[in-house]
Design an enzyme around this catalytic site. Structure first.
Site, PDB file in Angstrom:
ATOM      1  N   THR A  19       0.735  -1.417  -0.082  1.00 26.83           N
ATOM      2  CA  THR A  19      -0.158  -0.070  -0.107  1.00 26.83           C
ATOM      3  C   THR A  19       0.949   1.242  -0.183  1.00 26.83           C
ATOM      4  O   THR A  19       0.419   2.300   0.757  1.00 26.83           O
ATOM      5  CB  THR A  19      -1.339  -0.230   0.976  1.00 26.83           C
ATOM      6  OG1 THR A  19       0.053   0.173   2.403  1.00 26.83           O
ATOM      7  CG2 THR A  19      -1.730  -1.775   1.238  1.00 26.83           C
ATOM      8  N   ARG A  29       7.657  -2.039  -9.687  1.00 27.09           N
ATOM      9  CA  ARG A  29       7.136  -1.299  -9.625  1.00 27.09           C
ATOM     10  C   ARG A  29       6.145  -0.796 -10.983  1.00 27.09           C
ATOM     11  O   ARG A  29       6.559   0.137 -11.723  1.00 27.09           O
ATOM     12  CB  ARG A  29       8.418   0.098 -10.029  1.00 27.09           C
ATOM     13  CG  ARG A  29       8.827   0.092  -8.545  1.00 27.09           C
ATOM     14  CD  ARG A  29       9.705   1.407  -8.010  1.00 27.09           C
ATOM     15  NE  ARG A  29      11.260   1.050  -7.957  1.00 27.09           N
ATOM     16  CZ  ARG A  29      11.635   0.233  -8.184  1.00 27.09           C
ATOM     17  NH1 ARG A  29      11.938  -1.149  -7.680  1.00 27.09           N
ATOM     18  NH2 ARG A  29      12.543  -0.706  -9.167  1.00 27.09           N
ATOM     19  N   GLN A  56      -6.421  -4.135 -10.915  1.00 28.40           N
ATOM     20  CA  GLN A  56      -4.870  -3.996 -10.429  1.00 28.40           C
ATOM     21  C   GLN A  56      -4.906  -5.058 -10.017  1.00 28.40           C
ATOM     22  O   GLN A  56      -3.864  -6.085 -10.452  1.00 28.40           O
ATOM     23  CB  GLN A  56      -4.013  -3.140  -9.796  1.00 28.40           C
ATOM     24  CG  GLN A  56      -3.985  -2.012 -11.302  1.00 28.40           C
ATOM     25  CD  GLN A  56      -3.345  -0.790 -10.297  1.00 28.40           C
ATOM     26  OE1 GLN A  56      -2.915  -0.561  -9.611  1.00 28.40           O
ATOM     27  NE2 GLN A  56      -2.702   0.380 -11.074  1.00 28.40           N
ATOM     28  N   TYR A 112       4.636   6.092   4.321  1.00 25.36           N
ATOM     29  CA  TYR A 112       3.480   5.952   3.015  1.00 25.36           C
ATOM     30  C   TYR A 112       2.872   7.508   2.758  1.00 25.36           C
ATOM     31  O   TYR A 112       1.537   6.999   3.829  1.00 25.36           O
ATOM     32  CB  TYR A 112       3.117   4.627   2.473  1.00 25.36           C
ATOM     33  CG  TYR A 112       4.531   3.577   2.367  1.00 25.36           C
ATOM     34  CD1 TYR A 112       5.694   3.353   2.275  1.00 25.36           C
ATOM     35  CD2 TYR A 112       4.170   2.578   2.705  1.00 25.36           C
ATOM     36  CE1 TYR A 112       6.419   3.065   2.168  1.00 25.36           C
ATOM     37  CE2 TYR A 112       4.763   1.531   2.718  1.00 25.36           C
ATOM     38  CZ  TYR A 112       5.749   1.804   1.984  1.00 25.36           C
ATOM     39  OH  TYR A 112       6.802   0.528   2.074  1.00 25.36           O
TER      40      TYR A 112
HETATM   41  P1  NAP Z   1       5.217  -2.875  -7.033  1.00 25.25           P
HETATM   42  O1  NAP Z   1       4.240  -3.798  -6.351  1.00 25.25           O
HETATM   43  O2  NAP Z   1       6.047  -3.565  -7.779  1.00 25.25           O
HETATM   44  O3  NAP Z   1       4.641  -2.550  -8.629  1.00 25.25           O
HETATM   45  C1  NAP Z   1       3.239  -1.620  -8.054  1.00 25.25           C
HETATM   46  C2  NAP Z   1       2.594  -0.936  -9.073  1.00 25.25           C
HETATM   47  O4  NAP Z   1       2.913  -1.616 -10.490  1.00 25.25           O
HETATM   48  C3  NAP Z   1       1.489  -0.447  -9.048  1.00 25.25           C
HETATM   49  O5  NAP Z   1       1.392   1.230  -7.921  1.00 25.25           O
HETATM   50  C4  NAP Z   1       0.583   0.239 -10.075  1.00 25.25           C
HETATM   51  O6  NAP Z   1       1.298   1.085 -11.022  1.00 25.25           O
HETATM   52  C5  NAP Z   1       1.241  -1.128 -11.080  1.00 25.25           C
HETATM   53  N1  NAP Z   1       0.510  -1.908 -11.491  1.00 25.25           N
HETATM   54  C6  NAP Z   1       0.081  -3.083  -9.784  1.00 25.25           C
HETATM   55  N2  NAP Z   1      -0.943  -3.595 -10.719  1.00 25.25           N
HETATM   56  C7  NAP Z   1      -1.356  -3.993 -11.902  1.00 25.25           C
HETATM   57  C8  NAP Z   1      -1.673  -4.476 -12.877  1.00 25.25           C
HETATM   58  N3  NAP Z   1      -2.214  -5.488 -12.839  1.00 25.25           N
HETATM   59  N4  NAP Z   1      -1.546  -4.007 -14.064  1.00 25.25           N
HETATM   60  C9  NAP Z   1      -1.117  -2.269 -14.756  1.00 25.25           C
HETATM   61  N5  NAP Z   1       0.036  -2.084 -13.413  1.00 25.25           N
HETATM   62  C10 NAP Z   1       0.057  -2.377 -12.319  1.00 25.25           C
HETATM   63  O7  NAP Z   1       5.912  -1.950  -6.625  1.00 25.25           O
HETATM   64  P2  NAP Z   1       5.434  -1.450  -4.948  1.00 25.25           P
HETATM   65  O8  NAP Z   1       4.238  -1.112  -4.906  1.00 25.25           O
HETATM   66  O9  NAP Z   1       7.136  -0.250  -4.335  1.00 25.25           O
HETATM   67  O10 NAP Z   1       6.516  -2.224  -4.248  1.00 25.25           O
HETATM   68  C11 NAP Z   1       4.654  -3.436  -3.426  1.00 25.25           C
HETATM   69  C12 NAP Z   1       4.757  -2.957  -1.894  1.00 25.25           C
HETATM   70  O11 NAP Z   1       6.001  -3.146  -1.022  1.00 25.25           O
HETATM   71  C13 NAP Z   1       4.853  -1.811  -1.695  1.00 25.25           C
HETATM   72  O12 NAP Z   1       3.310  -0.816  -2.190  1.00 25.25           O
HETATM   73  C14 NAP Z   1       4.873  -1.626  -0.358  1.00 25.25           C
HETATM   74  O13 NAP Z   1       3.941  -2.153   1.163  1.00 25.25           O
HETATM   75  C15 NAP Z   1       6.594  -2.664  -0.039  1.00 25.25           C
HETATM   76  N6  NAP Z   1       7.402  -1.505  -0.444  1.00 25.25           N
HETATM   77  C16 NAP Z   1       8.617  -1.687   0.727  1.00 25.25           C
HETATM   78  C17 NAP Z   1       9.635  -1.073   0.999  1.00 25.25           C
HETATM   79  C18 NAP Z   1      10.891  -1.800   1.791  1.00 25.25           C
HETATM   80  O14 NAP Z   1      11.044  -0.628   2.116  1.00 25.25           O
HETATM   81  N7  NAP Z   1      10.376  -1.761   3.132  1.00 25.25           N
HETATM   82  C19 NAP Z   1      10.293  -0.603  -0.499  1.00 25.25           C
HETATM   83  C20 NAP Z   1       9.155  -0.463  -1.837  1.00 25.25           C
HETATM   84  C21 NAP Z   1       8.491  -1.511  -1.150  1.00 25.25           C
HETATM   85  P3  NAP Z   1       0.221   2.966 -11.588  1.00 25.25           P
HETATM   86  O15 NAP Z   1      -1.188   2.236  -9.771  1.00 25.25           O
HETATM   87  O16 NAP Z   1       0.839   3.667 -11.223  1.00 25.25           O
HETATM   88  O17 NAP Z   1      -0.302   1.907 -12.304  1.00 25.25           O
END
Ligand code: NAP
Length: 342
Positions: A22, A208, A285, A59
């Site tokens: 999230t 991402r 998504q 966040y």
């Molecule tokens: P991710 O899961 O790699 O990508 C998320 C993005 O991908 C979404 O915001 C959306 O972007 C796109 N997406 C998702 N489903 C999709 C679909 N079906 N079709 C097209 N686009 C899609 O990136 P993330 O959110 O960075 O990583 C996941 C989670 O990991 C985070 O939310 C967070 O909870 C956690 N995290 C933790 C750290 C840490 O330091 N611990 C760092 C990074 C992340 P759009 O909405 O822009 O299209």
């Protein structure tokens, strides 16, 4: 398709191996957020069998936790809430702070924003080089003994740092960047987790959004979206990653009748004691989620995937741009270089 689950010591409910991320729901660094859509996404995740919801105070500077709390009103017991601790943001500049005082204050803020009396999994967001592991670990251990948190995790920790921490408190999980394009943890954190019975929460499961298969060379990002300064999304490298996604899409379709998105999530689940954190902010998504469940990649698939990655991504780059700085060292000479805040 039924959800795959894993047990996390301290949490009675089996935890879904796909978790909802999230970060984008917080808005900041993702070009803004639509709260109604965010609430609908969290509710859809729960209805679809995802019970793990990963958030963090940083966040949206509290906003993601608030939206998670709102979405889970009345259905709290269906969710496993994972949040984090040990970043601060004076004047909007994010930096690390894993002191006991910061942890004791932050847990109350998170409980209030999440509208709950317990946090299922509490994770140290980034290791803080200015604080001894003993101080951080004992502060968390006290919260655990008090029943405010049910399990302790860390994030972005190296094995030596986890060794230091585990001397003082038990660790159930480690959260690290891990996806088809970001695989550094295969050399250290993943084998460490396997040896020590820990679960790895793989963040950035879709890199991402790159691995969604929906991005093109002319995909543009608006406002403060972090992909504007993510080196993977800069040409000429962006083209290499897009070519790899195309090749993986063809492979996934031909071999398994799946999309690259399903392949990317399946690949994480097939790497061991892992949970894939899938970031989503619109209910649609999550529609491809079922396609990632109930099948497996075999050894030949994994070799072929590696060959396609090596063929197309000749200039890889990791997710290091996201690392927040430590607090300034008061004893350092004034001229010492500063790192940029992510
Ligand atoms: P991710 O899961 O790699 O990508 C998320 C993005 O991908 C979404 O915001 C959306 O972007 C796109 N997406 C998702 N489903 C999709 C679909 N079906 N079709 C097209 N686009 C899609 O990136 P993330 O959110 O960075 O990583 C996941 C989670 O990991 C985070 O939310 C967070 O909870 C956690 N995290 C933790 C750290 C840490 O330091 N611990 C760092 C990074 C992340 P759009 O909405 O822009 O299209």
């Amino acid at each position: 398709m039924s959800m795959e689950t894993v047990r996390i010591e301290g949490i009675a409910t089996p935890v879904s191996r796909i978790g909802l991320g999230t970060w984008a729901i917080g808005g900041a660094m993702w070009g803004g957020a639509d709260d109604a859509s965010s609430v609908a996404t969290i509710r859809k995740a729960i209805e679809s069998g995802i019970n793990l919801i990963d958030t963090a105070p940083v966040y949206g500077f509290g906003h993601s936790e608030e939206v998670v709390g709102k979405a889970l009103l009345g259905i709290r017991d269906k969710a496993v809430i994972a949040t984090k601790v040990a970043l601060e943001w004076p004047g909007g500049k994010v930096r690390r702070n894993a002191t006991g005082a910061r942890i004791r204050a932050e847990v109350e803020d998170s409980l209030r924003r999440l509208q709950t009396d317990r946090i299922d999994l509490y994770q140290v967001h980034w290791p803080d080089p200015r604080v001894r592991h003993e101080e951080t670990a004992l502060a968390l251990e006290k919260l655990w003994r008090d029943g405010k948190i049910l399990a302790i995790g860390v994030s972005n920790y190296a094995p030596a740092e986890m060794d230091g921490f585990r001397h003082f408190a038990p660790l159930a999980t480690v959260q690290s960047p891990y996806n088809l394009f970001e695989r550094a943890i295969e050399h250290d954190v993943l084998p460490y987790a396997r040896r020590n019975d820990m679960t790895v929460l793989a963040y950035g499961a879709l890199c991402r959004g790159l691995l969604s298969g929906r991005m093109h060379a002319d995909t543009a990002f608006s406002g403060d979206d972090l992909r504007k300064f993510d080196p993977k999304f800069r040409q000429p490298r962006f083209q290499q990653y897009l070519a790899a996604v195309d090749a993986l899409e063809r492979f996934a379709q031909e071999r398994h009748g799946k999309t690259v998105l399903a392949l990317a999530v399946r690949w994480i689940l097939d790497q061991g004691p892992t949970i894939a954190l899938w970031g989503a902010r619109r209910p649609d998504q999550l529609e491809g989620m079922d396609a990632a469940l109930g099948w497996k990649l075999d050894a030949a698939d994994l070799r072929q995937i590696d060959a396609l990655l090596a063929q197309h991504v000749t200039d890889p780059v990791g997710p290091e741009f996201m690392a927040p700085p430590a607090r300034p060292d008061p004893t350092a000479p004034a001229s010492s270089p500063k790192r940029a805040a992510a």
